[in-house]
Design a protein around this motif. Sequence first.
Motif, PDB file in Angstrom:
ATOM      1  N   LEU A 137      -0.978   6.657   9.436  1.00 60.61           N
ATOM      2  CA  LEU A 137      -0.523   5.815   8.342  1.00 60.61           C
ATOM      3  C   LEU A 137       0.576   4.876   8.827  1.00 60.61           C
ATOM      4  CD1 LEU A 137      -0.622   5.182   5.267  1.00 60.61           C
ATOM      5  CD2 LEU A 137       1.257   6.799   5.014  1.00 60.61           C
TER       6      LEU A 137
ATOM      7  N   LEU B  82      -0.483  12.790   6.935  1.00 62.46           N
ATOM      8  CA  LEU B  82      -0.378  11.329   6.971  1.00 62.46           C
ATOM      9  C   LEU B  82      -0.217  10.829   8.402  1.00 62.46           C
ATOM     10  CD1 LEU B  82       1.932  10.679   3.874  1.00 62.46           C
ATOM     11  CD2 LEU B  82      -0.544  10.393   4.027  1.00 62.46           C
ATOM     12  N   GLU B  83       0.587  11.519   9.188  1.00 63.29           N
ATOM     13  CA  GLU B  83       0.778  11.106  10.584  1.00 63.29           C
ATOM     14  C   GLU B  83      -0.500  11.273  11.386  1.00 63.29           C
ATOM     15  OE1 GLU B  83       4.026  13.315  12.109  1.00 63.29           O
ATOM     16  OE2 GLU B  83       5.549  12.263  10.922  1.00 63.29           O
TER      17      GLU B  83
ATOM     18  N   TYR C  41       0.815  -1.206   0.000  1.00 63.80           N
ATOM     19  CA  TYR C  41       0.000   0.000   0.000  1.00 63.80           C
ATOM     20  C   TYR C  41       0.854   1.264   0.000  1.00 63.80           C
ATOM     21  CZ  TYR C  41      -3.420   3.502   1.354  1.00 63.80           C
ATOM     22  OH  TYR C  41      -4.204   4.613   1.376  1.00 63.80           O
ATOM     23  N   GLU C  42       2.007   1.239   0.658  1.00 63.91           N
ATOM     24  CA  GLU C  42       2.862   2.421   0.711  1.00 63.91           C
ATOM     25  C   GLU C  42       3.331   2.807  -0.681  1.00 63.91           C
ATOM     26  OE1 GLU C  42       3.074  -0.166   2.612  1.00 63.91           O
ATOM     27  OE2 GLU C  42       2.575   0.626   4.601  1.00 63.91           O
TER      28      GLU C  42
ATOM     29  N   ARG D  62      -5.130  -3.390   6.170  1.00 66.15           N
ATOM     30  CA  ARG D  62      -5.883  -2.190   5.844  1.00 66.15           C
ATOM     31  C   ARG D  62      -7.283  -2.564   5.366  1.00 66.15           C
ATOM     32  NH1 ARG D  62      -3.389   2.465   5.751  1.00 66.15           N
ATOM     33  NH2 ARG D  62      -5.166   3.320   4.602  1.00 66.15           N
TER      34      ARG D  62
ATOM     35  N   ARG E  57      -3.358  10.764  10.402  1.00 65.81           N
ATOM     36  CA  ARG E  57      -4.266   9.668  10.033  1.00 65.81           C
ATOM     37  C   ARG E  57      -3.685   8.306  10.382  1.00 65.81           C
ATOM     38  NH1 ARG E  57      -5.193  13.945   6.984  1.00 65.81           N
ATOM     39  NH2 ARG E  57      -7.263  14.355   6.100  1.00 65.81           N
TER      40      ARG E  57
ATOM     41  N   LEU F  65       0.446   4.366  -2.469  1.00 67.40           N
ATOM     42  CA  LEU F  65       0.238   5.732  -1.992  1.00 67.40           C
ATOM     43  C   LEU F  65       1.269   6.675  -2.594  1.00 67.40           C
ATOM     44  CD1 LEU F  65      -1.280   7.653  -0.093  1.00 67.40           C
ATOM     45  CD2 LEU F  65       0.377   7.048   1.686  1.00 67.40           C
TER      46      LEU F  65
END
Length: 253
Positions: A205, A200-201, A132-133, A211, A203, A136
Motif C-alpha cells: 500500500l 497492508l504492507e 485513496y488513503e 492506482r 500488499r 481506505l
Amino acid sequence: MIYPFYFERDSLLHSLDPRVKIIGTLAGIAAIMLYNDPLFLIPLFFLTLISAKALGRIEIREVLRLLKPLIPIVVITIVIWPLIYKPRLEGLLFGISFSMRLLTFALLTFMLLMTTSQRDLILGFVKLGMPYEFGLTISIALRYIPTLYILTGNIMDAQKSRGWEMEKGNFLVRMKRMSAVLIPLLVASLKTAHELSIALESRALGATKKRTFLYDIEMRGKDYLAMTVLLLLFALALYVRYGLGLGHISMYG
C-alpha cells in the motif's frame, strides 16, 4: 464482511451511481440547514422517510430502528430549548426544529449507507477526488466498528460466565468493573491493528501514487437524470427560502 447498514434490495436508489447519492445526501443536508421552521422541517422529515420507502424499498421500521438511539438527544433538545429561550413557546418550537433537523440529517445519512455497499461508497468518494488513503481509512472504520461492538459483547458474556457483575454497585463501582472489559478489548484492538498493518504492507500500500481498480463505476443516463432532478430540487429549496422568504424564523426578533 460485517456491514450492518447496507440492505441488498432491487430499487432505484440501489442502482444509482454512488457519486449521485453522495452529492444528493450533501445537497439534502445543505437544504435542511436553510430552514428552522417546524412547519417545514416536520413535513420534510416525513417526505424523506416516504422517499426511503418508495425509492429505496427500505421499510420504515428498519429506519426507525437506526434512529432509535437518537431519541434521548431529541428529548433533551426539546426540553432544554424552552428553558434557555424566551418566550418559552418559541423556545419549544426551536427545540422541535433542531430535533427534526437532527433526525433528517441522520435519515439522509442512513439512506446513503443502507442503499450503497461499502465498496461502492468508498469508490464513489475516491472518484469525487478524495485521496485513496482517506477512503481506505473510512472503509476500515466502517468495517471494524461493528466488529469491535460484537467483540465487546463476547468479552462481556465471557466475563459474566466467570461471575462478573456489572449491574450492582454505584456509578464509580460499575466504572471500575468495566476494566474487566476495556483491558481485553484494548489488547484485542491493538492486535487487530498490528495484523492489519502487516496485511497492508504485504500488499505494498502506497508504493505507487496511481492506482487501478478491479471494480469500477460509470455514470449512466439515469444517473445524469437523477443528478439533474437533485440539483433542481436544491434550487427550489433555495428559491423557497430566499426568493419567497419562507421556512425561516428569526431567533433574534
